[in-house]
Design a protein around this motif. Structure first.
Motif, mmCIF file in Angstrom:
data_model
loop_
_atom_site.group_PDB
_atom_site.id
_atom_site.type_symbol
_atom_site.label_atom_id
_atom_site.label_comp_id
_atom_site.label_asym_id
_atom_site.label_seq_id
_atom_site.Cartn_x
_atom_site.Cartn_y
_atom_site.Cartn_z
ATOM 1 N N GLN A 48 6.151 7.447 38.395
ATOM 2 C CA GLN A 48 5.610 8.743 37.990
ATOM 3 C C GLN A 48 5.382 8.821 36.476
ATOM 4 N N LEU A 49 6.181 8.087 35.715
ATOM 5 C CA LEU A 49 6.012 8.107 34.260
ATOM 6 C C LEU A 49 4.642 7.569 33.863
ATOM 7 N N ALA A 50 4.203 6.511 34.539
ATOM 8 C CA ALA A 50 2.891 5.939 34.240
ATOM 9 C C ALA A 50 1.778 6.938 34.538
ATOM 10 N N VAL A 51 1.928 7.700 35.620
ATOM 11 C CA VAL A 51 0.935 8.725 35.961
ATOM 12 C C VAL A 51 0.922 9.820 34.905
ATOM 13 N N ALA A 52 2.098 10.221 34.458
ATOM 14 C CA ALA A 52 2.187 11.255 33.419
ATOM 15 C C ALA A 52 1.516 10.784 32.129
ATOM 16 N N GLU A 53 1.742 9.527 31.763
ATOM 17 C CA GLU A 53 1.098 8.981 30.560
ATOM 18 C C GLU A 53 -0.417 8.970 30.714
ATOM 19 N N LEU A 54 -0.886 8.612 31.909
ATOM 20 C CA LEU A 54 -2.320 8.551 32.156
ATOM 21 C C LEU A 54 -2.947 9.936 32.072
ATOM 22 N N LYS A 55 -2.307 10.940 32.655
ATOM 23 C CA LYS A 55 -2.824 12.309 32.596
ATOM 24 C C LYS A 55 -2.833 12.829 31.162
ATOM 25 N N HIS A 56 -1.804 12.517 30.415
ATOM 26 C CA HIS A 56 -1.744 12.931 29.009
ATOM 27 C C HIS A 56 -2.892 12.302 28.217
ATOM 28 N N TYR A 57 -3.180 11.053 28.525
ATOM 29 C CA TYR A 57 -4.268 10.358 27.843
ATOM 30 C C TYR A 57 -5.616 11.004 28.162
ATOM 31 N N VAL A 58 -5.800 11.413 29.435
ATOM 32 C CA VAL A 58 -7.057 12.044 29.844
ATOM 33 C C VAL A 58 -7.219 13.415 29.189
ATOM 34 N N GLU A 59 -6.129 14.144 29.095
ATOM 35 C CA GLU A 59 -6.186 15.521 28.576
ATOM 36 C C GLU A 59 -6.180 15.599 27.069
ATOM 37 N N ASN A 60 -5.853 14.514 26.388
ATOM 38 C CA ASN A 60 -5.783 14.524 24.923
ATOM 39 C C ASN A 60 -6.556 13.334 24.368
ATOM 40 N N GLU A 61 -7.714 13.601 23.809
ATOM 41 C CA GLU A 61 -8.584 12.527 23.346
ATOM 42 C C GLU A 61 -7.950 11.682 22.252
ATOM 43 N N SER A 62 -7.020 12.272 21.497
ATOM 44 C CA SER A 62 -6.382 11.531 20.402
ATOM 45 C C SER A 62 -5.159 10.742 20.853
ATOM 46 N N ALA A 63 -4.807 10.879 22.143
ATOM 47 C CA ALA A 63 -3.603 10.202 22.641
ATOM 48 C C ALA A 63 -3.817 8.690 22.698
ATOM 49 N N GLU A 64 -2.722 7.959 22.577
ATOM 50 C CA GLU A 64 -2.795 6.513 22.670
ATOM 51 C C GLU A 64 -2.973 6.076 24.114
ATOM 52 N N MET A 65 -3.508 4.860 24.278
ATOM 53 C CA MET A 65 -3.666 4.297 25.618
ATOM 54 C C MET A 65 -2.303 4.209 26.311
ATOM 55 N N PRO A 66 -2.250 4.489 27.619
ATOM 56 C CA PRO A 66 -0.977 4.346 28.352
ATOM 57 C C PRO A 66 -0.447 2.924 28.230
ATOM 58 N N SER A 67 0.869 2.799 28.301
ATOM 59 C CA SER A 67 1.496 1.483 28.153
ATOM 60 C C SER A 67 1.802 0.831 29.491
ATOM 61 N N SER A 68 1.715 1.600 30.588
ATOM 62 C CA SER A 68 2.109 1.080 31.899
ATOM 63 C C SER A 68 0.995 1.258 32.923
ATOM 64 N N LYS A 69 0.992 0.373 33.904
ATOM 65 C CA LYS A 69 0.061 0.495 35.018
ATOM 66 C C LYS A 69 0.587 1.515 36.021
ATOM 67 N N VAL A 70 -0.332 2.271 36.610
ATOM 68 C CA VAL A 70 0.035 3.151 37.714
ATOM 69 C C VAL A 70 0.329 2.290 38.940
ATOM 70 N N GLN A 71 1.454 2.553 39.594
ATOM 71 C CA GLN A 71 1.862 1.760 40.751
ATOM 72 C C GLN A 71 2.175 2.674 41.927
ATOM 73 N N PHE A 72 1.776 2.261 43.116
ATOM 74 C CA PHE A 72 2.012 3.078 44.295
ATOM 75 C C PHE A 72 1.987 2.208 45.544
#
Length: 220
Positions: free
Chosen positions: A32-56
């Motif tokens: 879930q942490l990877a998903v949260a990072e990905l959503k944060h990246y989408v919602e904030n243009e200045s955010a850094e690239m996520p560090s983890s792959k989404v896994q499911f």
């Protein structure tokens, strides 16, 4: 396709999978942490690239003629550049031998390379498994014999110690996954976080192999 567009597609596809398969025995996000990072990246243009792959995990239960019900488990990881690059998918079933599993996964990858490059493809991959994986089970069942059964029993009582060295282990959720999986598979050992990271587990050979097959999807 930009990194932002790729991330938006991943979020949209995860939302679609969650809507189509609302129960945990069908679809479950394991990080879930990877998903949260990905959503944060989408919602904030200045955010850094996520560090983890989404896994499911996607579970598929096709009916086959000579068995009551067989479940296929699709362990999936989305690289940061997906769908520009293909997803990482490993299909497993308790009735598949190692060679049959390798054959099935190789054929799935070939299908994705030929039909889904550059496009969201998790539903296509799931449908392919649902439509074709039973044939691999059939092959395995038809080739089963007392010799095979004895070989499985022999393998089950083989004990193994597995040492895994990683560049680093910091992520708390992934450390939790390592511990939980070891408990689930009745493995003993330890996890040493930091840089480098070290994981040691021991127990039944089949359990160690299952632990390793899950661990390779963790981007520590």
């Amino acid at each position: 396709m930009t990194n932002q567009e790729e991330a938006e597609i991943q979020i949209s596809e995860l939302d679609l999978l969650s809507s189509m398969f609302p129960y945990e025995d069908e679809f479950i996000v394991t990080d879930q942490l990877a998903v949260a990072e990905l959503k944060h990246y989408v919602e904030n243009e200045s955010a850094e690239m996520p560090s983890s792959k989404v896994q499911f995990i996607l579970n598929v239960k096709p009916e086959i003629s000579n068995a009551s019900m067989v479940e296929f488990s699709m362990a999936c990881a989305l690289p940061l550049k997906y769908p520009t690059v293909l997803p990482e998918i490993t299909v497993r079933s308790s009735l598949l031998s190692r060679s049959q599993q390798i054959h099935l996964n190789s054929d799935l990858k070939t299908y994705l390379m030929q039909n889904c490059s550059g496009e969201p493809c998790m539903l296509s991959a799931r449908e392919w498994v649902k439509d074709h994986a039973a044939a691999y089970i059939d092959k395995e069942l038809s080739s089963s014999s007392v010799t095979t059964s004895n070989a499985v029993q022999s393998e089950d009582i083989t004990f193994t110690r597995l040492w895994i060295y990683s560049h680093h282990i910091y992520n708390k959720q992934k450390r939790k996954n390592i511990i939980d999986w070891a408990k689930e598979l009745s493995l003993s050992g330890f996890c040493m976080p930091g840089k480098p990271g070290v994981v040691c587990v021991e127990g039944l050979q089949t359990s160690c192999e299952e632990f390793w097959s899950r661990l390779v999807f963790l981007s520590t």
